[in-house]
Scaffold this motif. Structure first.
Motif, PDB file in Angstrom:
ATOM      1  N   ALA A 118       0.824  -1.210   0.000  1.00 46.90           N
ATOM      2  CA  ALA A 118       0.000   0.000   0.000  1.00 46.90           C
ATOM      3  C   ALA A 118       0.862   1.266   0.000  1.00 46.90           C
ATOM      4  O   ALA A 118       0.332   2.379  -0.018  1.00 46.90           O
ATOM      5  CB  ALA A 118      -0.910   0.004   1.230  1.00 46.90           C
ATOM      6  N   GLY A 119       2.182   1.089   0.032  1.00 44.90           N
ATOM      7  CA  GLY A 119       3.082   2.245   0.050  1.00 44.90           C
ATOM      8  C   GLY A 119       3.158   2.914   1.411  1.00 44.90           C
ATOM      9  O   GLY A 119       3.484   4.095   1.518  1.00 44.90           O
ATOM     10  N   LEU A 120       2.857   2.164   2.455  1.00 42.70           N
ATOM     11  CA  LEU A 120       2.870   2.727   3.816  1.00 42.70           C
ATOM     12  C   LEU A 120       4.125   2.273   4.584  1.00 42.70           C
ATOM     13  O   LEU A 120       4.677   1.201   4.329  1.00 42.70           O
ATOM     14  CB  LEU A 120       1.622   2.291   4.584  1.00 42.70           C
ATOM     15  CG  LEU A 120       0.278   2.759   4.009  1.00 42.70           C
ATOM     16  CD1 LEU A 120      -0.855   2.367   4.943  1.00 42.70           C
ATOM     17  CD2 LEU A 120       0.262   4.261   3.768  1.00 42.70           C
ATOM     18  N   ALA A 121       4.527   3.114   5.536  1.00 41.75           N
ATOM     19  CA  ALA A 121       5.748   2.844   6.311  1.00 41.75           C
ATOM     20  C   ALA A 121       5.497   1.791   7.388  1.00 41.75           C
ATOM     21  O   ALA A 121       4.412   1.712   7.964  1.00 41.75           O
ATOM     22  CB  ALA A 121       6.240   4.137   6.954  1.00 41.75           C
ATOM     23  N   ARG A 122       6.545   1.014   7.659  1.00 44.00           N
ATOM     24  CA  ARG A 122       6.477  -0.038   8.687  1.00 44.00           C
ATOM     25  C   ARG A 122       7.488   0.270   9.773  1.00 44.00           C
ATOM     26  O   ARG A 122       8.682   0.419   9.489  1.00 44.00           O
ATOM     27  CB  ARG A 122       6.816  -1.400   8.050  1.00 44.00           C
ATOM     28  CG  ARG A 122       5.821  -1.838   6.986  1.00 44.00           C
ATOM     29  CD  ARG A 122       6.499  -2.489   5.817  1.00 44.00           C
ATOM     30  NE  ARG A 122       7.376  -1.546   5.135  1.00 44.00           N
ATOM     31  CZ  ARG A 122       8.359  -1.884   4.339  1.00 44.00           C
ATOM     32  NH1 ARG A 122       8.629  -3.132   4.107  1.00 44.00           N
ATOM     33  NH2 ARG A 122       9.123  -0.953   3.767  1.00 44.00           N
ATOM     34  N   VAL A 123       7.016   0.382  10.979  1.00 44.32           N
ATOM     35  CA  VAL A 123       7.884   0.629  12.139  1.00 44.32           C
ATOM     36  C   VAL A 123       7.733  -0.587  13.046  1.00 44.32           C
ATOM     37  O   VAL A 123       6.702  -0.756  13.714  1.00 44.32           O
ATOM     38  CB  VAL A 123       7.481   1.912  12.884  1.00 44.32           C
ATOM     39  CG1 VAL A 123       8.433   2.167  14.059  1.00 44.32           C
ATOM     40  CG2 VAL A 123       7.463   3.115  11.935  1.00 44.32           C
ATOM     41  N   VAL A 124       8.729  -1.446  13.030  1.00 44.23           N
ATOM     42  CA  VAL A 124       8.615  -2.734  13.728  1.00 44.23           C
ATOM     43  C   VAL A 124       9.329  -2.674  15.079  1.00 44.23           C
ATOM     44  O   VAL A 124      10.521  -2.384  15.152  1.00 44.23           O
ATOM     45  CB  VAL A 124       9.195  -3.879  12.860  1.00 44.23           C
ATOM     46  CG1 VAL A 124       9.227  -5.184  13.652  1.00 44.23           C
ATOM     47  CG2 VAL A 124       8.358  -4.045  11.593  1.00 44.23           C
ATOM     48  N   CYS A 125       8.585  -2.932  16.132  1.00 43.14           N
ATOM     49  CA  CYS A 125       9.143  -2.932  17.484  1.00 43.14           C
ATOM     50  C   CYS A 125       9.748  -4.293  17.801  1.00 43.14           C
ATOM     51  O   CYS A 125       9.250  -5.331  17.341  1.00 43.14           O
ATOM     52  CB  CYS A 125       8.053  -2.617  18.504  1.00 43.14           C
ATOM     53  SG  CYS A 125       7.262  -1.019  18.220  1.00 43.14           S
ATOM     54  N   THR A 126      10.813  -4.253  18.617  1.00 46.32           N
ATOM     55  CA  THR A 126      11.511  -5.479  19.001  1.00 46.32           C
ATOM     56  C   THR A 126      11.913  -5.356  20.469  1.00 46.32           C
ATOM     57  O   THR A 126      11.783  -4.278  21.051  1.00 46.32           O
ATOM     58  CB  THR A 126      12.784  -5.666  18.141  1.00 46.32           C
ATOM     59  OG1 THR A 126      13.600  -4.504  18.299  1.00 46.32           O
ATOM     60  CG2 THR A 126      12.443  -5.854  16.671  1.00 46.32           C
ATOM     61  N   ASP A 127      12.416  -6.454  21.042  1.00 48.31           N
ATOM     62  CA  ASP A 127      12.725  -6.380  22.469  1.00 48.31           C
ATOM     63  C   ASP A 127      14.175  -6.641  22.826  1.00 48.31           C
ATOM     64  O   ASP A 127      14.549  -6.469  23.992  1.00 48.31           O
ATOM     65  CB  ASP A 127      11.802  -7.313  23.262  1.00 48.31           C
ATOM     66  CG  ASP A 127      11.976  -8.768  22.870  1.00 48.31           C
ATOM     67  OD1 ASP A 127      12.508  -9.041  21.775  1.00 48.31           O
ATOM     68  OD2 ASP A 127      11.579  -9.644  23.657  1.00 48.31           O
ATOM     69  N   ASN A 128      14.978  -7.087  21.872  1.00 53.32           N
ATOM     70  CA  ASN A 128      16.409  -7.272  22.157  1.00 53.32           C
ATOM     71  C   ASN A 128      17.182  -7.288  20.842  1.00 53.32           C
ATOM     72  O   ASN A 128      16.592  -7.131  19.763  1.00 53.32           O
ATOM     73  CB  ASN A 128      16.642  -8.559  22.977  1.00 53.32           C
ATOM     74  CG  ASN A 128      16.179  -9.814  22.248  1.00 53.32           C
ATOM     75  OD1 ASN A 128      16.311  -9.916  21.026  1.00 53.32           O
ATOM     76  ND2 ASN A 128      15.634 -10.762  22.984  1.00 53.32           N
ATOM     77  N   ALA A 129      18.489  -7.480  20.931  1.00 52.62           N
ATOM     78  CA  ALA A 129      19.308  -7.409  19.719  1.00 52.62           C
ATOM     79  C   ALA A 129      18.987  -8.552  18.752  1.00 52.62           C
ATOM     80  O   ALA A 129      18.962  -8.357  17.533  1.00 52.62           O
ATOM     81  CB  ALA A 129      20.788  -7.431  20.095  1.00 52.62           C
ATOM     82  N   ARG A 130      18.693  -9.737  19.292  1.00 53.06           N
ATOM     83  CA  ARG A 130      18.393 -10.871  18.408  1.00 53.06           C
ATOM     84  C   ARG A 130      17.135 -10.633  17.601  1.00 53.06           C
ATOM     85  O   ARG A 130      17.094 -10.853  16.392  1.00 53.06           O
ATOM     86  CB  ARG A 130      18.207 -12.163  19.229  1.00 53.06           C
ATOM     87  CG  ARG A 130      19.475 -12.810  19.704  1.00 53.06           C
ATOM     88  CD  ARG A 130      19.185 -14.156  20.381  1.00 53.06           C
ATOM     89  NE  ARG A 130      18.171 -14.057  21.417  1.00 53.06           N
ATOM     90  CZ  ARG A 130      18.399 -13.617  22.649  1.00 53.06           C
ATOM     91  NH1 ARG A 130      19.610 -13.242  22.997  1.00 53.06           N
ATOM     92  NH2 ARG A 130      17.424 -13.544  23.546  1.00 53.06           N
ATOM     93  N   THR A 131      16.086 -10.172  18.288  1.00 48.68           N
ATOM     94  CA  THR A 131      14.830  -9.962  17.551  1.00 48.68           C
ATOM     95  C   THR A 131      14.948  -8.754  16.613  1.00 48.68           C
ATOM     96  O   THR A 131      14.287  -8.706  15.582  1.00 48.68           O
ATOM     97  CB  THR A 131      13.632  -9.803  18.506  1.00 48.68           C
ATOM     98  OG1 THR A 131      13.903  -8.732  19.422  1.00 48.68           O
ATOM     99  CG2 THR A 131      13.364 -11.084  19.282  1.00 48.68           C
ATOM    100  N   THR A 132      15.813  -7.816  16.975  1.00 52.72           N
ATOM    101  CA  THR A 132      16.002  -6.669  16.071  1.00 52.72           C
ATOM    102  C   THR A 132      16.678  -7.140  14.784  1.00 52.72           C
ATOM    103  O   THR A 132      16.283  -6.755  13.681  1.00 52.72           O
ATOM    104  CB  THR A 132      16.845  -5.563  16.750  1.00 52.72           C
ATOM    105  OG1 THR A 132      16.265  -5.254  18.014  1.00 52.72           O
ATOM    106  CG2 THR A 132      16.872  -4.307  15.898  1.00 52.72           C
TER     107      THR A 132
END
Ligand code: G3P
Length: 228
Positions: A118-132
Motif C-alpha cells: 500500500a506504500g505505507l511505512a512499517r515501524v517494527v518494534c523489538t525487544d532485544n538485539a536478536r529480535t532486532t
C-alpha cells in the motif's frame, strides 16, 4: 515523499490508550506537540488510537501512524484494523509488534507485506538485539528496540541498558546495512535523545514522558533539546 527522510532524527510519540490524547483531546494534544517541534530538524510522528487517526490526520500536518494493523484482506475479520482503513484515515504507516501488541513472525511478515504494497511505512518494534536482527530481514522502514521491562519506567533504556541499543543497531545492520533503528522505553530528556543518537539509533519512540506530562508540549520541547 518518504515518511521518514534519511538523515533526519525521528521522534515518534505513541499515544497508546492514554486518556489525555483520546477522542476529542487527540487534536489539541497533537497541536501542542507540533508547536514544540516547529522549526526543529526532526521528523515528529504520532501514533493515535485507530478511532482517532482520521481526526488527527485531517486537523494537523503531522505524519500519523496506526498503532497496529492486521494483515488480513477485506472481508471476514471482525474487530481487525485493515491496512486500507488506516490508509484512508490518513495514516502514513503503522507501528507493528509493539510490546503491548505482539505478533507471530508470520503475522508480522504478512502485515509488513500488506503495508509495503500500500506504500505505507512499517515501524517494527523489538525487544532485544536478536529480535532486532531477525526483524531487519523484513526490511521495515524503521525498527524500534524497546526492552519491555523498561517501558513506562523512570530510567531510559539509553541509561539502563545502552548496550541493547548498540547491539541492536549492529545486529540490524549486519542483516540489512540500510536498516534504521530507533530506541524506546523510559526515554524522557534531551540527554536521553542525545545518548540514543550517540549509540547509533536514529531517534526514539516514546510515550509516558509526553503523555503523562502536565505540559506535553514542554515535555517534548525538553526531549528535543537533545537534537544535534
Ligand atoms: O511505544 C513507546 C513505548 O512503549 C515506550 O513507552 O512510556 O516508556 O516512553 P514509555
Amino acid at each position: 515523499m518518504a515518511a521518514f527522510p534519511a538523515g533526519i532524527p525521528v521522534v515518534i510519540v505513541n499515544y497508546k490508550t492514554y486518556a489525555e490524547a483520546t477522542g476529542k483531546r487527540a487534536v489539541p494534544f497533537t497541536e501542542a506537540l507540533l508547536r514544540a517541534a516547529a522549526g526543529k530538524r526532526v521528523t515528529l510522528a504520532v501514533a493515535p488510537q485507530a478511532a482517532d487517526l482520521l481526526r488527527v490526520s485531517q486537523a494537523t500536518r503531522v505524519p500519523v501512524l496506526a498503532q497496529h494493523v492486521d494483515s488480513l484482506a477485506p472481508g471476514n475479520g471482525t474487530g481487525a484494523t485493515l491496512v486500507e482503513a488506516a490508509q484512508d484515515a490518513g495514516a502514513v504507516g503503522s507501528l507493528l509488534n509493539h510490546a503491548e501488541r505482539r505478533l507471530t513472525l508470520a503475522e508480522l511478515d504478512a502485515a509488513c507485506a500488506r503495508l509495503a504494497a500500500a506504500g505505507l511505512a512499517r515501524v517494527v518494534c523489538t525487544d532485544n538485539a536478536r529480535t532486532t536482527g531477525a526483524a531487519a530481514a523484513l526490511r521495515p522502514d524503521l525498527l524500534a528496540i524497546e526492552p519491555p521491562e523498561l517501558i513506562g519506567g523512570s530510567v531510559s533504556v539509553t541509561t539502563a541498558d545502552p548496550e541493547v541499543v548498540r547491539h541492536s543497531v549492529r545486529a540490524a545492520k549486519a542483516v540489512h546495512p540500510q536498516a534504521r533503528v530507533l530506541c524506546g522505553a523510559g526515554v524522557k530528556t534531551g540527554e536521553d535523545l542525545r545518548r540514543a543518537l550517540e549509540l547509533g539509533a536514529e531517534g526514539v519512540l516514546l510515550a509516558s514522558a509526553v503523555m503523562k506530562a502536565k505540559d506535553p508540549g514542554a515535555a517534548l520541547g525538553e526531549l528535543l533539546s537533545g537534537l544535534p
